[in-house]
Design a protein around this motif. Structure first.
Motif, mmCIF file in Angstrom:
data_model
loop_
_atom_site.group_PDB
_atom_site.id
_atom_site.type_symbol
_atom_site.label_atom_id
_atom_site.label_comp_id
_atom_site.label_asym_id
_atom_site.label_seq_id
_atom_site.Cartn_x
_atom_site.Cartn_y
_atom_site.Cartn_z
ATOM 1 N N UNK A 184 1.055 -0.838 -0.372
ATOM 2 C CA UNK A 184 0.025 -0.214 -0.317
ATOM 3 C C UNK A 184 1.032 1.556 0.249
ATOM 4 N N UNK A 185 -0.279 2.465 -0.404
ATOM 5 C CA UNK A 185 0.780 3.706 -0.311
ATOM 6 C C UNK A 185 0.441 4.986 0.308
ATOM 7 N N UNK A 186 1.319 5.716 1.157
ATOM 8 C CA UNK A 186 0.290 6.416 1.543
ATOM 9 C C UNK A 186 0.927 8.057 1.203
ATOM 10 N N UNK A 187 1.067 9.091 1.313
ATOM 11 C CA UNK A 187 1.798 10.582 0.736
ATOM 12 C C UNK A 187 1.137 11.391 1.687
ATOM 13 N N UNK A 188 2.823 12.501 2.045
ATOM 14 C CA UNK A 188 2.181 13.269 2.593
ATOM 15 C C UNK A 188 3.828 13.844 2.825
ATOM 16 N N UNK A 189 3.695 15.022 3.923
ATOM 17 C CA UNK A 189 5.894 15.660 3.276
ATOM 18 C C UNK A 189 5.962 15.017 4.930
ATOM 19 N N UNK A 190 6.183 13.932 4.847
ATOM 20 C CA UNK A 190 7.096 12.706 6.684
ATOM 21 C C UNK A 190 8.219 13.667 6.837
ATOM 22 N N UNK A 191 9.057 14.125 5.878
ATOM 23 C CA UNK A 191 10.119 14.865 6.596
ATOM 24 C C UNK A 191 9.871 16.035 6.589
ATOM 25 N N UNK A 192 9.161 16.325 6.455
ATOM 26 C CA UNK A 192 8.814 18.466 6.675
ATOM 27 C C UNK A 192 9.541 19.691 5.923
#
Length: 151
Positions: free
Chosen positions: A54-62
């Motif tokens: 599965x995939x998820x997208x967000x600004x994980x590293x800021x």
């Protein structure tokens, strides 16, 4: 944050929604960049260790851009695919367009130097091939007030 095998997001920061796909069969994640003309440009697949589920997208590293995470089916772990912004015409991936890109392309084309890590961004004139015309285009852009690279 939703999880999908396919999802959309603006991965290259150009304002157009792009696509990402988790490919169980090839153990990789594919990114398809929206050209803005009704077509998507395939980028090299990013390999992961074991069947992305599965995939998820967000600004994980800021850092202000959209990153991806994928779960690995057999290994019970999460892999972060950090987004690194590439610039059209930046053949050596140093974050700037300058004489070093011209030198890098000449070395690649005529001296068996390493290929640009992102060939579409090295295609400065946008004709679909990396060749001497890209070198000429970058010289014109940098030193003759020519048009910006148009990958």
């Amino acid at each position: 944050m939703d999880r999908y095998r396919f999802l959309s997001g603006d991965f290259d920061g150009d304002g157009w929604p792009d696509l990402a796909a988790a490919n169980k069969g090839s153990n990789g994640v594919s990114i398809f960049l929206n050209s803005g003309t009704g077509t998507f440009l395939t980028q090299p697949e990013v390999a992961v260790a074991s069947m992305p589920n599965s995939l998820a997208a967000a600004d994980f590293d800021g850092d202000g851009d959209l990153d991806l995470i994928t779960t690995e089916y057999f290994l019970d772990k999460i892999v972060l695919l950090e987004n690194v912004q590439m610039f059209c015409g930046d053949a050596n991936d140093d974050g700037a367009i300058n004489i070093l890109d011209i030198t890098y392309l000449l070395n690649y084309l005529y001296h068996s130097g390493p290929a640009p890590s992102d060939l579409p961004n090295a295609d400065a004139d946008g004709n679909g091939a990396v060749n001497i015309l890209d070198v000429t285009y970058l010289i014109n852009y940098l030193y003759k007030s020519g048009p910006e690279p148009s990958c």
